[in-house]
Design a protein around this motif. Structure first.
Motif, mmCIF file in Angstrom:
data_model
loop_
_atom_site.group_PDB
_atom_site.id
_atom_site.type_symbol
_atom_site.label_atom_id
_atom_site.label_comp_id
_atom_site.label_asym_id
_atom_site.label_seq_id
_atom_site.Cartn_x
_atom_site.Cartn_y
_atom_site.Cartn_z
ATOM 1 N N LEU A 1 110.852 -58.991 86.496
ATOM 2 C CA LEU A 1 109.449 -59.400 86.190
ATOM 3 C C LEU A 1 109.370 -60.495 85.382
ATOM 4 C CD1 LEU A 1 108.576 -55.352 86.000
ATOM 5 C CD2 LEU A 1 108.193 -56.942 87.836
ATOM 6 N N LEU A 2 110.194 -60.547 84.071
ATOM 7 C CA LEU A 2 110.333 -61.559 83.454
ATOM 8 C C LEU A 2 110.171 -62.805 84.047
ATOM 9 C CD1 LEU A 2 112.007 -60.071 80.335
ATOM 10 C CD2 LEU A 2 109.710 -60.139 80.856
ATOM 11 N N ASP A 3 110.964 -62.980 84.898
ATOM 12 C CA ASP A 3 111.321 -64.437 85.689
ATOM 13 C C ASP A 3 110.091 -64.603 86.385
ATOM 14 O OD1 ASP A 3 113.987 -64.720 84.678
ATOM 15 O OD2 ASP A 3 114.808 -63.764 86.852
ATOM 16 N N ASP A 4 109.383 -63.690 86.971
ATOM 17 C CA ASP A 4 108.040 -63.655 87.608
ATOM 18 C C ASP A 4 107.080 -64.362 86.613
ATOM 19 O OD1 ASP A 4 106.187 -63.889 89.734
ATOM 20 O OD2 ASP A 4 105.672 -61.932 89.403
ATOM 21 N N LEU A 5 106.921 -63.762 85.618
ATOM 22 C CA LEU A 5 105.975 -64.188 84.566
ATOM 23 C C LEU A 5 105.868 -65.601 84.092
ATOM 24 C CD1 LEU A 5 105.618 -60.816 82.574
ATOM 25 C CD2 LEU A 5 103.768 -61.667 84.309
ATOM 26 N N ARG A 6 107.650 -65.845 83.849
ATOM 27 C CA ARG A 6 107.882 -67.298 83.346
ATOM 28 C C ARG A 6 107.351 -68.218 84.429
ATOM 29 N NH1 ARG A 6 112.650 -65.784 82.595
ATOM 30 N NH2 ARG A 6 112.423 -65.063 80.386
ATOM 31 N N GLN A 7 107.813 -67.977 85.571
ATOM 32 C CA GLN A 7 107.245 -69.108 86.836
ATOM 33 C C GLN A 7 105.847 -69.253 86.962
ATOM 34 O OE1 GLN A 7 105.779 -68.906 90.106
ATOM 35 N NE2 GLN A 7 105.525 -66.615 89.901
ATOM 36 N N ALA A 8 105.092 -67.935 86.786
ATOM 37 C CA ALA A 8 103.692 -68.153 86.789
ATOM 38 C C ALA A 8 102.945 -69.036 85.841
ATOM 39 C CB ALA A 8 103.138 -66.646 86.713
ATOM 40 N N PHE A 9 103.582 -68.760 84.467
ATOM 41 C CA PHE A 9 103.170 -69.614 83.375
ATOM 42 C C PHE A 9 103.167 -71.024 83.902
ATOM 43 C CE2 PHE A 9 103.152 -65.969 80.303
ATOM 44 C CZ PHE A 9 101.891 -65.984 79.959
#
Length: 390
Positions: free
Chosen positions: A351-359
């Motif tokens: 989930l954190l990886d996903d948020l990181r790429q979304a930013f």
């Protein structure tokens, strides 16, 4: 018995066939003992054994004696408003689910009920606003979507002193993390669609109370208005509650990791985190940046609601709170740049990886659109152009 055990041990083990899971009484009507007497059950709109089982189970988890299960959270809230008579008043928190705001602003006045709004996190303000006609104080804690926390014990003492009913929407925390009846509330409301069920496959609502007279009134309206939960949905809710404690523990822990991550991001202006539960919200200062971020997420599905095992993401202004009436948007609608995350049970690192790429994706779009620089505005939610408020 510990709460996690109570979640699993959902029914008396007295089935004549020794079933380890409760059966579904998928029937509309029941054979009666004679033409002039009723048995325990007669018609599933009024009551059904499967629904009774989930009602008893959820009441027990909330440390109360009575519960009524409804076809949706809004049906449950509507039944609570039926306790208020024409000429009386509802005092409501000013950060509520958009559908609740719509009901109170558009439907309650047609019944001759006055509705006023107050910051429920300020007990002094609540006491000042309670008037001679106030019958019901309706609050969420934490609120949705700004996640503000009210002092429920203090509000309950105030309500009882002033002769007002206190109803608490406990959808976000569930009885695993908060039991308002034990804090003095008269009524607890759940959109059981969310954390209680937890799998995104049931529409349900519950009203819990320890007051027998209030229960009789709520049950009367459930039957009279035909809003009871169907047998199969009751069974699905009962099944979902079995894993409630496990899900809440995992989701709450993961949500705190997400909140800490968000607090470190330069594109985040403010993080809203109650410290418990599956939901975290944040602002960016730029509605367009927020939109790009939401649409760039992969593991967070763009969807309304919260509390499911699968993570979701939304812009409440344009989604869950699109129903806030136009005349109340300036005060009651969330800001247009607010992003709400419902954290599921996936691996938090994913989930954190996903948020990181979304930013990364969202901020790259900001650099290519110099007319809307990130971090420069946090507008009041205007009338949505792509989601009807009706």
């Amino acid at each position: 018995m510990k709460l996690a055990t109570r979640c699993v041990r959902a029914f008396a083990e007295d089935d004549p066939y020794g079933a380890v899971a409760p059966p579904i009484y998928q029937t509309a009507t029941f054979r009666q003992p004679s033409a002039v007497t009723f048995g325990e059950y007669d018609y599933s709109r009024t009551a059904n054994p499967t629904r009774t089982l989930v009602e008893q189970h959820i009441a027990g988890l909330e440390h109360a004696r009575f519960a009524c299960a409804f076809a949706s959270g809004m049906a449950a809230i509507t039944a609570v408003t039926r306790l208020v008579q024409a000429g009386e008043e509802i005092l409501a928190g000013d950060d509520l689910y958009g559908g609740t705001t719509r009901l109170l602003a558009k439907i309650a006045p047609r019944q001759g009920i006055r509705v006023r709004w107050v910051d429920a996190t300020d007990p002094e303000a609540v006491e000042q606003e309670i008037g001679p006609d106030t019958r019901l104080l309706l609050v969420e804690s934490p609120t949705n979507p700004l996640l503000r926390v009210a002092d429920l014990e203090r509000l309950a003492a105030l309500a009882r002193r002033r002769g007002v009913l206190l109803a608490v929407d406990n959808s976000l925390l569930s009885p695993v993390l908060q039991r308002p009846i034990a804090l003095g509330a008269h009524l607890v409301i759940h959109s059981a669609t969310k954390v209680l069920c937890g799998h995104g496959d049931v529409m349900a609502g519950v009203v819990v109370t320890d007051d027998e007279d209030l229960h009789r009134q709520i049950a009367f309206h459930l039957n009279a208005e035909g809003a009871g939960l169907a047998p199969f949905d009751s069974w699905l809710l009962l099944r979902g509650v079995k894993t409630l404690a496990l899900r809440v523990e995992r989701q709450s822990a993961s949500a705190r990791k997400v909140a800490r991550f968000l607090a470190e991001q330069p594109g985040v202006r403010q993080v809203f985190d109650p410290g418990v539960g599956p939901v975290v919200s944040f602002t960016t200062g730029d509605p367009e940046l927020s939109r790009r971020f939401v649409e760039a997420a992969r593991w967070f599905t763009i969807a309304v609601s919260f509390g499911s095992v699968t993570s979701s993401i939304s812009l409440p202004c344009f989604m869950s709170h699109a129903g806030v009436p136009a005349e109340l948007r300036g005060r009651l609608a969330p800001p247009a740049d607010l992003v709400r995350l419902s954290v599921g049970i996936e691996d938090p690192d994913d989930l954190l990886d996903d948020l990181r790429q979304a930013f990364t994706v969202a901020e790259a779009g900001s650099r290519s659109s110099p007319g809307h620089p990130a971090g420069t505005r946090s507008e009041v939610c205007a009338e949505p152009v792509f989601c009807s408020p009706d």
